[in-house]
Scaffold this active site. Structure first.
Site, PDB file in Angstrom:
ATOM      1  N   ARG A 189       0.827  -1.212   0.000  1.00 51.33           N
ATOM      2  CA  ARG A 189       0.000   0.000   0.000  1.00 51.33           C
ATOM      3  C   ARG A 189       0.858   1.257   0.000  1.00 51.33           C
ATOM      4  NH1 ARG A 189      -5.365   1.814   0.760  1.00 51.33           N
ATOM      5  NH2 ARG A 189      -6.199  -0.306   0.858  1.00 51.33           N
ATOM      6  N   GLU A 216      -9.275   6.145   7.310  1.00 46.30           N
ATOM      7  CA  GLU A 216      -7.837   6.339   7.162  1.00 46.30           C
ATOM      8  C   GLU A 216      -7.407   7.599   6.420  1.00 46.30           C
ATOM      9  OE1 GLU A 216      -5.897   1.981   6.931  1.00 46.30           O
ATOM     10  OE2 GLU A 216      -7.521   2.325   5.509  1.00 46.30           O
TER      11      GLU A 216
END
Length: 786
Positions: free
Chosen positions: A334, A736
């Site tokens: 990621r 997030e």
């Protein structure tokens, strides 16, 4: 408050079906958190508040005093002899596999021979109370064949040790493009880790049942994994284990995989002793025994033209993973996925190494690698701005994704280039960025010591688990004869407001009051095989699954009502706690009773799987994200350049949450995420000594943000937008992405330091602690500190 959560959607927004015309009673309303009152009153029940069954025992962990080596012998006889000690557990007591890892089989419950980090669990003492257990732990005698540990990225590189293979992707020949560019730069940038510092530490209570069953209460983001790993270690079927989680006092990723070991230890103790067993780590042990956000060394080079447009970009992300793989595969992937942030790079190479060190295994943390990759990109943007003399925001604009330049380094199309550009332009205007730039320049010109800085940075964050099979959820809905509704799903509540959002969806579906929907604890006994509550996907996945379940029940109720009253199904409508059937009307309760009398099923298990996502990691092709969430923040800071002390004076945030399910909850998430990100980038510093001992292991040595760190002028607004994808009520994830809004604080600090000498680049790594800022200031003054 109402102005801050205004959600009017422009006519140009890409809405489909009847979303634009919906009149919603609960969804999109700023309802309070379902446990908010209990949080304030102190009556919300966490695992340590559960009334302990009679005879409950308590568990303490025996830890390795060395970071690397081999366990030659372990003598726990003195501990066993302590009055009140019921058992001492070692690897020999494990009936199944000595493996508590999420995937790769490299995390042991207890050390058998090889020691991987200082503090690693070697054994556990089970006693009648915590004090006895903790004292007995200290009586163990260990003989260890000690080796020099690897602590830093450089140590791991020297030894060539990794937890997973290297990985890379990109487009074109980045190095050739950089070499052919009119201008080029190269450097090294370090990004620090972060301790989760949840208010509720790791805790579990295991209660043995009959025939080998065990019921585990765990403060976990992933009950299904706890269930599975308990079964693996105890050598029993998954169906013999129930894991239950009503709420966590914070998680932030630290309880996605690393709550498991403590739940398993409690379950093993319950199995061995036949009595309920509880394990609660104190704060020091929690710091030492659990992983952090991965810290990175980013080696980068970039080629660009005189206007700051990137021609080629190459970056190697060297992640310090700790002693095992844990979730490092996904975390570092990621980071790679977000190494571009919001910027088009014609030729690009993104490489990575997952380095093994003799420190606790790093793990998931809010943003899951995205913040590290994104911050490196923002650092490079500032470097380009300083080299060209252009305003950093103009350099960012010059490199934004745009039509014709809208494919990521891994090939996914960025479809909402208009959203990104429009959002940033709106924030530029609303924050008065240009005028403040001029004011700050004038202030700095007349202030030799105190310097102000300003930065406006964007966020583009992909939403979905990058491990495709995790993008699914289940929910269980019952309608009872009195019209009340029982709601259960696989998502866990850690303070983020997931439970109230999903309840809003179910209440909306049935047209009933929120008070009718009973929110119940997440448990593997009701909804099996769930994914962790992570990747910002909790509302997307569980909201949809709950709507599927409620919708199936509602359709059966409609069919029965239409048949009973001889009207078309289209003339049956649920609203305001009533059901309107042609010209007739009855209460929701009355229809529920009629359905039961007619033998209509009022229970349903719903399932949802995210569409469109595919990712072939070997070929680096596909669409790993369902959509992107966007945001931007403008931060202004002031720095004392003689001490490095600093303060955030003002923050303006504009964030895209689609059409919010609950604006009040979403704004809270944005504010909290921004402040947590600011802590990561300014005050929170993890320090290990050369022996692998964590020196910042308590609130006395590790500084998280406090109320006084929040800027007095803090402006948060939601960008009026609707998700183009068919998410739950066209909302977007919000868990997030706000973390990365805090990149603007780091860049503003660098901007303030840069004003000391605009001809030089600022040598500032993250976190920008006062000490780090002072070193950067002295470097620009030409007197580097030792």
């Amino acid at each position: 408050m109402n102005e801050r959560i205004k959600m009017d959607v422009p006519a140009a927004s890409p809405l489909r079906h009847d979303d634009a015309a919906e009149t919603l009673r609960h969804v999109r309303q700023p309802l309070p958190h379902d446990s908010g009152r209990k949080h304030v009153q102190g009556t919300a029940q966490y695992i340590d508040d559960i009334r302990e069954p009679e005879g409950t025992l308590h568990v303490a962990i025996g830890q390795s005093p060395k970071a690397r080596g081999r366990l030659i012998s372990l003598d726990v006889s003195a501990g066993r002899a302590v009055p009140g000690v019921v058992a001492v557990l070692t690897a020999d007591d494990i009936p199944g596999k000595n493996d508590v890892s999420p995937a790769f089989g490299d995390d042991r419950l207890f050390v058998e021979d090889v020691i991987d980090f200082l503090g690693q669990a070697v054994f556990a003492v089970v006693a009648t109370n915590r004090d006895v257990a903790r004292r007995a732990v200290k009586l163990a005698v260990m003989e260890i064949e000690h080796e020099r540990p690897s602590i830093t990225v450089e140590d791991a590189l020297e030894r060539g040790e990794t937890v997973l293979p290297d990985y890379a992707f990109g487009r074109g020949d980045a190095n050739a493009a950089i070499a052919a560019s009119p201008r080029s730069l190269a450097g090294q940038f370090r990004v620090g880790g972060q301790e989760h510092f949840y208010l509720e530490g790791q805790v579990a209570l295991a209660i043995p049942g009959e025939d080998g069953d065990v019921h585990v209460y765990s403060s976990t983001q992933h009950p299904s994994e706890v269930q599975h790993v308990v079964a693996r270690v105890l050598d029993i079927p998954d169906s013999y284990v129930v894991c239950e989680t009503r709420r966590m006092g914070g998680g932030f990723g630290g309880k996605e995989s690393q709550a498991t070991q403590w739940a398993v230890t409690a379950a093993l103790a319950a199995r061995v002793t036949g009595r309920p067993c509880k394990l609660r780590l104190d704060r020091d042990d929690d710091f030492i025994l659990t992983g952090k956000r991965h810290d990175f060394r980013c080696d980068w080079s970039v080629g660009f033209d005189e206007d700051g447009r990137i021609q080629g970009y190459a970056v190697e992300l060297l992640a310090r993973c700790g002693c095992s793989a844990d979730l490092s595969g996904g975390v570092v992937d990621r980071a790679m996925f977000h190494a571009d942030n919001a910027y088009w790079m014609p030729a690009v190479h993104v490489g990575s190494k997952r380095l093994k060190t003799n420190t606790v295994s790093n793990t998931a943390f809010r943003g899951f690698g995205g913040p590290q990759g994104m911050l490196a990109a923002e650092h490079v943007m500032d470097q380009i701005a300083w080299a060209t003399g252009r305003d950093p925001l103009d350099v960012r604009y010059a490199n934004f994704y745009r039509p014709g330049g809208n494919h990521t380094p891994f090939g996914m199309e960025v479809e909402e280039t208009d959203t990104l550009l429009g959002l940033v332009q709106n924030l530029e205007r609303s924050s008065d960025y240009r005028a403040r730039r001029q004011e700050i320049a004038a202030f700095n010109a007349s202030s030799p010591i105190m310097k102000r800085g300003l930065a406006l940075t964007p966020v583009k964050f992909g939403i979905s688990f990058t491990l495709t099979h995790l993008n699914q959820a289940g929910a269980l809905v019952h309608v009872y004869q009195d019209g009340s509704v029982h709601l259960n799903h696989g998502g866990t509540e850690m303070g983020q407001g997931l439970y109230i959002k999903v309840a809003q969806v179910v209440a909306e579906e049935f047209g009933i009051a929120m008070e009718r929907v009973r929110i119940t604890a997440t448990t593997t006994a009701k909804v099996p095989n769930t994914s962790p509550t992570a990747a910002s996907s909790g509302s997307d996945l569980n909201g949809m699954a709950a709507r599927v379940a409620a919708g199936a029940i509602k359709r059966r109720m409609i069919a029965h009502a239409a048949k009973a009253y001889d009207v078309p199904e289209e003339q049956v409508e649920f609203r305001d706690d009533r059901v309107f059937i042609g010209n007739e009307s009855l209460s929701f309760t009355e229809l529920a009773r009629k359905c039961i009398q007619a033998r209509v099923a009022l229970s349903e298990a719903g399932h949802y799987a995210t569409p469109k996502i595919t990712w072939n990691r070997d070929k680096a092709t596909g669409r790993p994200f369902f959509y992107f969430a966007y945001g931007a923040a403008c931060s202004e800071v002031i720095v004392d350049t003689l001490t490095g002390e600093n303060r955030l004076l003002r923050a303006d945030i504009l964030h895209d949450v689609g059409k919010s399910l609950n604006p009040a909850i979403d704004i809270g998430q944005i504010e909290g995420g921004f402040v947590q990100g600011m802590g990561w980038l300014t005050t929170e510093e993890l320090v290990f000594n050369s022996e692998g001992r964590l020196l910042t292991h308590a609130p006395s040595t590790y500084k998280i943000p406090v109320a006084s760190d929040v800027p007095a002028d803090f402006r948060v607004a939601l960008y009026p937008n609707a998700n183009r994808e068919e998410t739950i009520y066209r909302s977007k994830a919000v868990g997030e992405p706000p973390i990365m809004l805090a990149n603007s604080v780091f860049c503003a600090l660098a901007d303030a330091v840069h004003s000391l000498d605009p001809s030089k680049a600022v040598p500032l790594d993250a976190p920008a602690t006062p000490e780090a800022i002072l070193r950067a200031c002295e470097a620009l003054r030409g007197r580097p500190m030792g």
